[in-house]
Every structure is written in structure tokens, then in C-alpha cells.
Motif scaffolding. Structure first.
Motif, PDB file in Angstrom:
ATOM      1  N   UNK A  60       0.825  -1.204   0.000  1.00  0.00           N
ATOM      2  CA  UNK A  60       0.000   0.000   0.000  1.00  0.00           C
ATOM      3  C   UNK A  60       0.862   1.258   0.000  1.00  0.00           C
ATOM      4  N   UNK A  61       1.964   1.227   0.755  1.00  0.00           N
ATOM      5  CA  UNK A  61       2.877   2.373   0.822  1.00  0.00           C
ATOM      6  C   UNK A  61       3.546   2.602  -0.540  1.00  0.00           C
ATOM      7  N   UNK A  62       3.971   1.527  -1.181  1.00  0.00           N
ATOM      8  CA  UNK A  62       4.611   1.631  -2.501  1.00  0.00           C
ATOM      9  C   UNK A  62       3.620   2.169  -3.528  1.00  0.00           C
ATOM     10  N   UNK A  63       2.377   1.693  -3.474  1.00  0.00           N
ATOM     11  CA  UNK A  63       1.342   2.159  -4.410  1.00  0.00           C
ATOM     12  C   UNK A  63       1.032   3.640  -4.197  1.00  0.00           C
ATOM     13  N   UNK A  64       0.979   4.070  -2.934  1.00  0.00           N
ATOM     14  CA  UNK A  64       0.720   5.488  -2.643  1.00  0.00           C
ATOM     15  C   UNK A  64       1.835   6.364  -3.196  1.00  0.00           C
ATOM     16  N   UNK A  65       3.082   5.915  -3.074  1.00  0.00           N
ATOM     17  CA  UNK A  65       4.210   6.674  -3.638  1.00  0.00           C
ATOM     18  C   UNK A  65       4.127   6.738  -5.153  1.00  0.00           C
ATOM     19  N   UNK A  66       3.744   5.623  -5.784  1.00  0.00           N
ATOM     20  CA  UNK A  66       3.621   5.593  -7.236  1.00  0.00           C
ATOM     21  C   UNK A  66       2.545   6.565  -7.702  1.00  0.00           C
ATOM     22  N   UNK A  67       1.408   6.556  -7.026  1.00  0.00           N
ATOM     23  CA  UNK A  67       0.323   7.460  -7.396  1.00  0.00           C
ATOM     24  C   UNK A  67       0.698   8.916  -7.183  1.00  0.00           C
ATOM     25  N   UNK A  68       1.503   9.182  -6.149  1.00  0.00           N
ATOM     26  CA  UNK A  68       1.927  10.567  -5.886  1.00  0.00           C
ATOM     27  C   UNK A  68       2.844  11.084  -6.988  1.00  0.00           C
ATOM     28  N   UNK A  69       3.577  10.196  -7.655  1.00  0.00           N
ATOM     29  CA  UNK A  69       4.482  10.618  -8.731  1.00  0.00           C
ATOM     30  C   UNK A  69       3.766  10.822 -10.059  1.00  0.00           C
ATOM     31  N   UNK A  70       2.567  10.274 -10.192  1.00  0.00           N
ATOM     32  CA  UNK A  70       1.836  10.420 -11.447  1.00  0.00           C
ATOM     33  C   UNK A  70       1.389  11.871 -11.632  1.00  0.00           C
ATOM     34  N   UNK A  71       1.322  12.328 -12.876  1.00  0.00           N
ATOM     35  CA  UNK A  71       0.834  13.684 -13.093  1.00  0.00           C
ATOM     36  C   UNK A  71      -0.631  13.786 -12.675  1.00  0.00           C
TER      37      UNK A  71
END
Length: 149
Positions: A85-96
Motif C-alpha cells: 500500500x505504501x509503494x502504491x501510494x508513492x507511485x500514485x503521488x508521482x503520477x501527473x
């Protein structure tokens, strides 16, 4: 059980990282360099033991670490993987960011595509006034989400 005083008195081992348990799978980690952090250990998918790093100490206090560990424990009980969940949240935060769902954009699009096309001029003016003077100032930067549709 750890206390803030015990944590402040700990000295790093010059050779290896120390992991001091607090209970309920929460650990205080102290590296040889003196860097300290909190970690939560749990059984992930397939029964494999996983580690979820909560954060650095003293930025995250003992009390806050216990709260975050309890939340992670609930995630595990629900069948979620806190680290994933933490990794997914970081990935989503990097998306435009999708600006098309901002309140400002939705109001602008509604006025252009619907209000001006389908309503009489006075009604259009009233709708524009309400949306731009009442709704927009109350919800600046809010994103619309169609959850459950």
C-alpha cells in the motif's frame, strides 16, 4: 515495552543494527551510525515475514509509531499488505495530476457545455454566479471522484 526515556538512553552498536521490540510487532531500529527508525513486522502473502518501515525517530514519536503500527495491523487483518500500500501510494503521488477533475475545471466545462448551450441568458448568468461566487470559493482545488459508480 519501550519508553521515550529508554529510547533516548540507547547507544548504537558499532558493528550491527539493533532491533528492540516494543510489542505487537513494533520494533525500534538503531543502526551503527546512530540513525533510528520504527518498523512493523508482519506475515504477508504466502506467510512470508515482511517489514514495513514506519518512519524515522524522533520525527515519529513512540506514541505515533504505535498508532501507525496499529493501523498497519488492521490492514494486515483485512488482508492488505501495508508495504505494498505504501509503494502504491508513492507511485500514485508521482503520477501527473488529472486537472480535468478539479472543481474549477468541472465548473468551467459545465458552464461552457451545458449552461450556455441549454439555458436562457438570465438563468445562465445566475448559474455562473452561484458556481463561481459560492461553490468555487468553498471548494478550491477539490477533485471529483466517482467512487462506486
Amino acid at each position: 515495552m519501550l519508553t521515550t526515556k529508554k529510547i533516548e538512553c540507547l547507544k548504537p552498536d558499532p558493528v550491527r543494527r539493533l532491533e528492540i521490540p516494543d510489542g505487537h510487532s513494533l520494533y525500534f531500529q538503531l543502526s551503527p551510525s546512530g540513525a533510528a527508525s520504527w518498523a512493523f513486522r508482519y506475515r504477508g502473502p504466502g506467510g512470508k515475514i515482511r517489514k514495513f518501515t514506519i518512519g524515522k525517530w524522533p520525527a515519529i514519536s513512540l506514541k505515533e509509531a504505535r498508532i501507525r503500527a496499529a493501523k498497519a495491523r488492521l490492514d494486515v487483518e483485512r488482508g492488505d499488505d501495508p508495504q505494498a500500500l505504501k509503494i502504491e501510494a508513492r507511485r500514485l503521488a508521482r503520477l501527473p495530476a488529472d486537472d480535468s477533475k478539479l472543481v474549477e475545471k468541472v465548473i468551467d466545462r459545465f458552464i461552457k457545455q451545458h449552461a450556455r448551450q441549454e439555458l436562457r441568458p438570465r438563468t445562465t448568468a445566475a448559474v455562473e454566479h452561484i458556481l463561481t461566487k459560492r461553490v468555487l470559493p468553498a471548494w478550491p482545488g477539490l477533485r471529483f471522484s466517482l467512487v462506486g459508480l
